[in-house]
Write a protein that holds these residues in place. Structure first.
Motif, PDB file in Angstrom:
ATOM      1  N   PHE A  52       0.808  -1.217   0.000  1.00 37.36           N
ATOM      2  CA  PHE A  52       0.000   0.000   0.000  1.00 37.36           C
ATOM      3  C   PHE A  52       0.843   1.270   0.000  1.00 37.36           C
ATOM      4  N   GLY A  53       2.070   1.161  -0.515  1.00 35.98           N
ATOM      5  CA  GLY A  53       2.867   2.355  -0.767  1.00 35.98           C
ATOM      6  C   GLY A  53       2.331   3.079  -1.990  1.00 35.98           C
ATOM      7  N   ALA A  54       2.917   4.218  -2.315  1.00 37.71           N
ATOM      8  CA  ALA A  54       2.398   5.046  -3.410  1.00 37.71           C
ATOM      9  C   ALA A  54       2.369   4.283  -4.731  1.00 37.71           C
ATOM     10  N   VAL A  93       4.593   8.948 -10.382  1.00 33.31           N
ATOM     11  CA  VAL A  93       3.727   8.210  -9.465  1.00 33.31           C
ATOM     12  C   VAL A  93       2.741   9.169  -8.791  1.00 33.31           C
ATOM     13  N   TRP A  94       3.271  10.272  -8.288  1.00 31.02           N
ATOM     14  CA  TRP A  94       2.402  11.209  -7.567  1.00 31.02           C
ATOM     15  C   TRP A  94       1.478  11.961  -8.502  1.00 31.02           C
ATOM     16  N   PRO A 113      -6.400   7.054  -3.114  1.00 31.08           N
ATOM     17  CA  PRO A 113      -6.030   7.162  -1.694  1.00 31.08           C
ATOM     18  C   PRO A 113      -4.574   6.731  -1.479  1.00 31.08           C
ATOM     19  N   TYR A 114      -3.939   7.306  -0.475  1.00 25.45           N
ATOM     20  CA  TYR A 114      -2.549   6.943  -0.190  1.00 25.45           C
ATOM     21  C   TYR A 114      -2.279   7.031   1.303  1.00 25.45           C
ATOM     22  N   TYR A 124       7.682  10.191   4.845  1.00 26.38           N
ATOM     23  CA  TYR A 124       7.978   8.767   4.772  1.00 26.38           C
ATOM     24  C   TYR A 124       7.774   8.331   3.314  1.00 26.38           C
ATOM     25  N   PRO A 125       8.788   8.440   2.445  1.00 23.30           N
ATOM     26  CA  PRO A 125       8.586   8.041   1.043  1.00 23.30           C
ATOM     27  C   PRO A 125       8.450   6.535   0.874  1.00 23.30           C
ATOM     28  N   SER A 126       9.077   5.768   1.773  1.00 23.63           N
ATOM     29  CA  SER A 126       9.034   4.302   1.699  1.00 23.63           C
ATOM     30  C   SER A 126       8.551   3.783   3.047  1.00 23.63           C
ATOM     31  N   ILE A 127       7.477   2.999   3.032  1.00 24.58           N
ATOM     32  CA  ILE A 127       6.833   2.607   4.295  1.00 24.58           C
ATOM     33  C   ILE A 127       6.818   1.094   4.434  1.00 24.58           C
TER      34      ILE A 127
END
Ligand code: SF4
Length: 239
Positions: free
Chosen positions: A27-29, A165-166, A175-176, A184-187
């Motif tokens: 569920f990352g970007a 991506v954005w 949703p993000y 937090y670019p990488s979760i």
């Protein structure tokens, strides 16, 4: 941008044609872009996630929002309870900070083994990885053969930039995870993820106490030498 989307869709359709195909999402970007494409185009690709037991609350909040927007469209895989109990008994509840070995043992129980169960019997695996995400992914191809798992692996966003991506997320009102708005670019798991500072690498917040070269959780291992690789990556290596 439309060409990028068309290219990603083409790869997703190729994956779907391999039937059965699966998409692993954290569920990352990037994963939200792929989920929106898969659901929006009704592609026959199973969607699943690995709930490690240590995810941030914000990720579970997003999972709820995904269900509200796209329906109950993903399956959740959990760690094996006995293996998890043995791991914690041996290394402690936060033993992953003690050494790279301990950290990889935790990822093995909480991520790698559940992933193996999730991918069992699948012929194609879709991921949201991009070349620009990490030094371990600089040679990531669009498609490769995962010899260890015996399936075709597709990386439809391999050549996308973070801005693309954005742009997709904003344009399509996808949703993000709200942690992205807090640098937090990488979760990943909560105890192994932190916000980054301006100028830091986008993976700097993952396992920040380790060297960049060791920062993979074992989900995306390098294929064996000589295995099939997509054009532009003759060796098939990406790690
Ligand atoms: S990211 Fe951290 S908590 Fe999550 S599985 Fe790996 S070591 Fe364990």
């Amino acid at each position: 941008m439309n060409a990028q989307i068309d290219s990603a869709l083409d790869l997703l359709r190729q994956a779907a044609d391999r039937e059965p195909a699966a998409f692993s999402t954290s569920f990352g970007a990037e994963d939200m872009v792929l989920l929106d494409l898969i659901r929006g185009h009704a592609l026959a690709i199973d969607i699943f996630t690995l709930d490690t037991g240590r995810l941030p609350e914000e990720t579970h909040t997003l999972m709820q929002r995904v269900e509200e927007r796209y329906g109950r469209c993903f399956r959740t895989w959990a760690p094996d309870a006995d293996a998890l109990q043995r791991l914690v008994a041996a290394n402690g509840i936060n033993g992953f900070y003690a050494s790279v070995e301990n950290r990889k043992a935790c990822c093995a129980v909480r991520k790698v083994e559940p992933l193996a169960r999730a991918l069992a019997g699948k012929r194609a695996w879709v991921t949201g990885m991009r070349v620009q995400q990490a030094v371990t992914r600089t040679r990531l191809p669009a498609q490769e053969f995962d010899a260890e798992r015996g399936l075709d692996k597709f990386n439809p966003l391999h050549d996308w930039t973070e801005a693309q991506v954005w742009n997709y997320i904003r344009t399509h009102d996808v949703p993000y995870n709200e942690l992205h708005d807090r640098f937090y670019p990488s979760i990943g798991c909560a105890p192994c993820t932190r916000a980054i500072a301006v100028g830091e690498d986008i993976r700097a917040g993952r396992w920040w106490w380790e060297n960049p070269e060791s920062k993979e959780c074992g989900l995306h291992r390098k294929p064996a030498a000589g295995q099939h690789a997509a054009a532009g990556n003759p060796t098939g290596e990406f790690a």
